[in-house]
Design an enzyme around this catalytic site. Structure first.
Site, PDB file in Angstrom:
ATOM      1  N   GLU A 103     -45.730  14.352 -17.050  1.00 29.97           N
ATOM      2  CA  GLU A 103     -45.299  15.446 -16.186  1.00 29.97           C
ATOM      3  C   GLU A 103     -43.955  15.984 -16.669  1.00 29.97           C
ATOM      4  O   GLU A 103     -43.655  17.165 -16.511  1.00 29.97           O
ATOM      5  CB  GLU A 103     -45.207  14.984 -14.724  1.00 29.97           C
ATOM      6  CG  GLU A 103     -45.122  16.127 -13.730  1.00 29.97           C
ATOM      7  CD  GLU A 103     -45.334  15.673 -12.291  1.00 29.97           C
ATOM      8  OE1 GLU A 103     -46.480  15.734 -11.802  1.00 29.97           O
ATOM      9  OE2 GLU A 103     -44.353  15.246 -11.649  1.00 29.97           O
ATOM     10  N   GLU A 148     -52.359  16.633   0.441  1.00 37.29           N
ATOM     11  CA  GLU A 148     -52.972  15.301   0.458  1.00 37.29           C
ATOM     12  C   GLU A 148     -52.248  14.372   1.424  1.00 37.29           C
ATOM     13  O   GLU A 148     -52.873  13.664   2.229  1.00 37.29           O
ATOM     14  CB  GLU A 148     -52.948  14.689  -0.956  1.00 37.29           C
ATOM     15  CG  GLU A 148     -53.778  15.437  -1.980  1.00 37.29           C
ATOM     16  CD  GLU A 148     -52.956  16.444  -2.765  1.00 37.29           C
ATOM     17  OE1 GLU A 148     -53.385  16.814  -3.869  1.00 37.29           O
ATOM     18  OE2 GLU A 148     -51.883  16.873  -2.271  1.00 37.29           O
ATOM     19  N   GLY A 169     -39.594  14.125  -8.061  1.00 37.49           N
ATOM     20  CA  GLY A 169     -40.530  13.153  -7.493  1.00 37.49           C
ATOM     21  C   GLY A 169     -40.764  11.952  -8.376  1.00 37.49           C
ATOM     22  O   GLY A 169     -40.765  10.806  -7.918  1.00 37.49           O
TER      23      GLY A 169
END
Length: 549
Positions: free
Chosen positions: A358, A216, A272
């Site tokens: 996550e 992306e 991240g």
């Protein structure tokens, strides 16, 4: 460290909590408060400028005692120490978990593989500060000699959600002569709308991708490159003045046309979703300035030290994490609502969705065995008072138990008449209404017709935390984010899962790479998916052909 911990359901505290829950699950907050007039003052904790009121939770002293015992039996203290020592507690990727090093002060020592990483962090921060000062002052010029007035951050996941949230949260402190935009979605609309009113000669792109190969991000980066070149006469040399990279892949960065002197690295011990205070925060630093960014880091560090050193019974992240486990695993609550009564925090719940889900959306333990208990509740929310006119109906009178975190600040950043007192009154009213509700007798006493009484009854007994701070500053934001980071850590330690990998994001991305050429093929492809996917691919191709694309 992992082998010494008993399976969760075999721990003494877990068994005690299971028996305890049967005794207290029907207790009402009305009765708990009536029996203990000082409860609202007693069940609080305060540290580094954050005040936590957890008295409106469905717990008593025995509950808290057993939850704290569960933390001890889960090896939470050892796991905290291991993280801060730089041990590779992300076992599936054999990595240290050291977002805490990103905000450690100069002179601190955190060692990974025999090397103190803190000096590296400060070299990078100084480089980011130098670059930010040049852009903000106008010393850094675009290809045509114009100063940079627009910054577009291109990333996805942690490379987007953190920067977006931080920019919105700290907008009050940002340079209003500059425009900041964020592109993450591979949907072409995201990029198109982000640049529609920008001048390429005044626009700087930050491309954030550790490998510089993320589908992306790099698709959007190449769209940005084409857009920039088209607006700057096609001169390839212009790329170096309008693009910088947050990455570790110097070869790909250079190939793209970015001067590697303007590449800002980060490390594999930074996940991240834990990276907003690393080089991923370059857009944040450009917006609020290096001094404010360092204040943000100091806020993070203050909460880190509190988490690392405070006794568990006064430890804000530990208390919040244990309460989350209590509702998730004993009451079957599937979600947690995070409700900031501060418009600048409008993206905070979205940021927490990645941080929490996550991290703890895992179905096996650290040793790979299937869990036989729930992990990872769903986090969601909106700023107050907007949510009150939306989903609060379900929280108050619905059939699902939804624990809530209310976040509020004493001082407004934008004083406007009575607005802030009215805002805070709503925070306090909602926590009270959720806890105590309204009985049939109270409704009847208001003269309500008998047939209408059931509709106007509020059962109450809906739990909430109230988190209060003085003012939304960069420092306060750092403390707040770290509070939730370490609450997530606490939950993961109890559940004995790896909160720092994310294999669940891989499969769909791998399959997409297989499907892309099947959608783009000029000839009919041979399809080997299930009948549904094959049919959808054929239908898309047919409809695409009919439009002439």
């Amino acid at each position: 460290m992992t082998t010494k911990i008993k399976p969760l359901t075999e721990r003494r505290a877990w068994k005690a909590l299971t028996a305890h829950h049967k005794k207290v699950k029907e207790l009402h907050l009305r009765d708990l408060f009536a029996e203990d007039p000082k409860r609202g003052e007693r069940m609080t904790a305060e540290a580094v400028g954050l005040f936590l009121d957890y008295s409106k939770n469905r717990v008593n002293d025995e509950t808290i005692k057993l939850l704290l015992q569960l933390a001890e039996e889960s090896g939470l203290r050892a796991r905290i120490d291991a993280m801060f020592r730089g041990e590779k507690i992300n076992i599936t990727e054999n990595r240290a978990v050291l977002h805490v090093a990103l905000r450690a002060p100069r002179g601190a020592s955190i060692v990974v593989d025999g090397e103190n990483v803190v000096p590296q962090v400060h070299v990078l921060l100084d480089k980011m500060a130098d670059f930010s000062d040049r852009v903000r002052s106008g010393a850094w010029k675009g290809h045509t000699g114009k100063r940079i007035r627009n910054v577009v951050n291109i990333g996805i996941g942690g490379s987007d959600l953190g920067p977006v949230m931080a920019y919105e949260a700290l907008k009050h402190y940002s340079d209003r002569t500059m425009t900041f935009r964020f592109v993450s979605n591979i949907d072409g609309t995201d990029f198109t709308e982000a640049v529609v009113d920008l001048d390429p000669a005044e626009t700087l792109f930050i491309v954030s991708s550790k490998t510089f190969t993320t589908l992306e991000t790099m698709t959007n980066a190449h769209a940005a490159r084409n857009w920039s070149l088209a607006g700057l006469g096609g001169d390839e040399k212009s790329v170096a003045r309008h693009f910088v990279a947050v990455s570790t892949n110097a070869a790909e960065v250079s190939k793209f046309g970015i001067d590697t002197a303007n590449m800002f690295p980060f490390w594999d011990w930074v996940g991240g979703r834990y990276s907003m205070d690393s080089a991923i925060g370059l857009s944040t630093m450009l917006a609020i300035g290096p001094a404010n960014f360092r204040v943000l880091l100091d806020g993070f560090h203050q909460m880190d030290e509190h988490f690392r050193t405070a006794p568990f019974d006064r430890n804000l992240p530990v208390l919040m994490g244990l309460l989350a486990v209590w509702y998730n695993d004993f009451f079957g609550a599937q979600t947690v609502a995070v409700l900031p009564y501060e418009q600048y925090l409008k993206r905070f719940p979205a940021y927490l969705q990645q941080l929490t889900m996550e991290s703890n959306g895992k179905h096996v333990t650290l040793d790979g065995t299937a869990v036989d208990y729930d992990t990872g509740p769903i986090y969601w929310g909106e700023p107050g008072t907007n949510g009150q006119h939306s989903f609060y109906q379900l929280i108050h009178q619905g059939t699902r138990l939804i624990p809530c975190d209310f976040i509020a600040f004493v001082e407004p950043l934008n004083p406007l008449g009575r607005h802030h007192d009215m805002l805070l009154a709503n925070v306090l009213a909602q926590t009270e209404a959720l806890a105590f509700g309204k009985t049939p007798k109270q409704v009847e006493a208001e003269g309500t017709p008998d047939w209408l009484v059931p509709h106007r009854v509020f059962d109450g007994n809906r739990p909430s935390n109230a988190i209060l701070a003085q003012r939304l500053t960069p420092e306060a934001l750092g403390k707040l984010v770290a509070l939730y980071e370490h609450s997530v850590f606490t939950q993961g330690a109890v559940w004995h899962i790896d909160s720092f990998d994310q294999w669940g994001v891989e499969l769909g991305k791998v399959l997409a790479q297989r499907i892309i050429p099947e959608l783009e093929s000029k000839t009919e492809p041979t399809l080997g998916h299930d009948s549904s996917t094959n049919n959808l691919i054929r239908r898309y191709r047919k409809l695409k052909e009919s439009t002439g694309e």
